[in-house]
Design a protein around this motif. Structure first.
Motif, PDB file in Angstrom:
ATOM      1  N   GLN A  40       0.846  -1.193   0.000  1.00 42.47           N
ATOM      2  CA  GLN A  40       0.000   0.000   0.000  1.00 42.47           C
ATOM      3  C   GLN A  40       0.881   1.243   0.000  1.00 42.47           C
ATOM      4  N   SER A  69      -0.740  -8.171  -9.060  1.00 41.65           N
ATOM      5  CA  SER A  69      -2.155  -7.783  -9.051  1.00 41.65           C
ATOM      6  C   SER A  69      -2.379  -6.618  -8.088  1.00 41.65           C
ATOM      7  N   LEU A  73      -3.697  -2.837  -9.251  1.00 39.92           N
ATOM      8  CA  LEU A  73      -4.910  -2.234  -8.699  1.00 39.92           C
ATOM      9  C   LEU A  73      -4.597  -0.946  -7.943  1.00 39.92           C
ATOM     10  N   ASN A  74      -3.459  -0.903  -7.259  1.00 42.13           N
ATOM     11  CA  ASN A  74      -3.038   0.343  -6.607  1.00 42.13           C
ATOM     12  C   ASN A  74      -2.801   1.447  -7.631  1.00 42.13           C
ATOM     13  N   LEU A  76      -4.132   1.758 -10.494  1.00 37.33           N
ATOM     14  CA  LEU A  76      -5.412   2.171 -11.079  1.00 37.33           C
ATOM     15  C   LEU A  76      -6.351   2.794 -10.039  1.00 37.33           C
ATOM     16  N   HIS A  77      -5.831   2.993  -8.820  1.00 38.81           N
ATOM     17  CA  HIS A  77      -6.618   3.568  -7.722  1.00 38.81           C
ATOM     18  C   HIS A  77      -7.855   2.711  -7.418  1.00 38.81           C
ATOM     19  N   LEU A  78      -7.667   1.418  -7.488  1.00 42.61           N
ATOM     20  CA  LEU A  78      -8.754   0.470  -7.203  1.00 42.61           C
ATOM     21  C   LEU A  78      -8.432  -0.340  -5.949  1.00 42.61           C
ATOM     22  N   ASN A  79      -7.909   0.359  -4.953  1.00 47.77           N
ATOM     23  CA  ASN A  79      -7.518  -0.319  -3.723  1.00 47.77           C
ATOM     24  C   ASN A  79      -8.690  -1.036  -3.066  1.00 47.77           C
ATOM     25  N   PHE A  80      -9.904  -0.505  -3.259  1.00 46.62           N
ATOM     26  CA  PHE A  80     -11.068  -1.147  -2.644  1.00 46.62           C
ATOM     27  C   PHE A  80     -11.258  -2.576  -3.161  1.00 46.62           C
ATOM     28  N   LEU A  81     -10.846  -2.825  -4.420  1.00 47.37           N
ATOM     29  CA  LEU A  81     -10.951  -4.184  -4.954  1.00 47.37           C
ATOM     30  C   LEU A  81      -9.988  -5.132  -4.232  1.00 47.37           C
TER      31      LEU A  81
END
Length: 293
Positions: A40, A69, A73-74, A76-81
């Motif tokens: 993170q 992966s 996702l980090n 792409l600012h998709l940390n919630f995924l």
């Protein structure tokens, strides 16, 4: 199966891996590494962003979620995924958080399966039982670069003493960590000089320029500063572990250099106060035979 959450730099990751492997061996189960907190991205000046760094060793990796992966996702600012995937994979697991800095006898004697273990676990008591296996796991997977190899040749020709000057985030984070002052390193070199024959001090640091400006010892010393096309911290750790004696910072990285050296007669100088909070009990981390200055 057990899951170990990784945090911190290479030294911390090695403690966490060693702890987890010991528990997995006792239980006869598999271990997976959770990198979701490690990878993170942080934006505080007092926090250093880390990557998974144990790929410098020969052991096989097994991850809760593949690091590529998580990184994607980090990005792409998709940390919630990541959090959703992690939550699904952790169904049925209990979270056990480290309670003290010293080794917890309950964990050593009665570890439990289906647990997510969160902590730093900085005690050799946790993994002394698998020392031989760990020494195989923590073998470096690449030879030294030509630049680092030339330094290794200089180290093995003399009575080499590793001096590790940890700066980096320790300088900014003035509330927790003991960023040893110059007097500590001078006192350490004086001690080693009096108790060994013809020592040559090799200074390793994440800030060699600072060392060049401020460290002036009365004895033979070399500030290790080189370029390499390989992983710098991996080569530094290999070189440090070649030394016969040690003056270390309050750093898990240099602790592991001593452990990897496996020199029973080594003189090891450590800061009297590992943390600025002098009440923290570090007796399980610092060997009785080490010299506290």
């Amino acid at each position: 199966m057990i899951i170990i959450r990784l945090r911190g730099g290479l030294g911390n990751q090695m403690f966490q891996y060693a702890f987890g492997k010991s528990i997995a061996r006792k239980l006869g189960v598999d271990m997976k590494l959770d990198l979701t907190s490690l990878l993170q991205t942080h934006h505080k000046a007092t926090t250093t962003n880390r990557d998974y760094q144990m790929n410098i060793f020969n052991f096989g990796d097994s991850f809760l979620i593949q690091p590529n992966s998580i990184r994607l996702l980090n990005k792409l600012h998709l940390n919630f995924l990541i959090q959703i995937i992690k939550s699904i994979k952790l169904i049925g697991f209990k979270k056990y958080k480290e309670k003290t800095f010293t080794a917890e006898e309950l964990i050593i004697n009665t570890p439990k399966d289906k647990n997510l273990y969160v902590g730093y676990w900085q005690s050799e008591k946790y993994f002394k039982n698998i020392e031989t296996e760990l020494r195989k796991d923590f073998r470096f997977n690449e030879e030294l670069s030509p630049q680092a190899k030339s330094i290794s040749e200089a180290i093995i020709k003399v009575n080499a003493v590793c001096v590790h000057v940890r700066r980096g985030d320790y300088v900014a984070n003035t509330g927790s960590f003991n960023c040893s002052n110059l007097d500590y390193f001078v006192d350490g070199t004086n001690y080693i000089f009096k108790h060994t024959n013809n020592p040559h001090f090799f200074v390793f640091s994440d800030d060699p320029e600072w060392c060049k400006q401020h460290l002036k010892f009365d004895y033979d010393f070399t500030i290790v500063d080189y370029t390499t096309d390989k992983i710098k911290y991996k080569e530094d750790l290999q070189l440090m572990a070649l030394c016969n004696h040690f003056i270390i910072s309050a750093s898990s990285f240099s602790w592991w250099a001593v452990w990897l050296s496996n020199k029973k007669e080594a003189k090891v100088v450590v800061p009297k106060n590992w943390f600025l909070d002098k009440t923290t009990d570090v007796s399980d981390l610092i060997h009785d035979s080490w010299i506290k200055l």
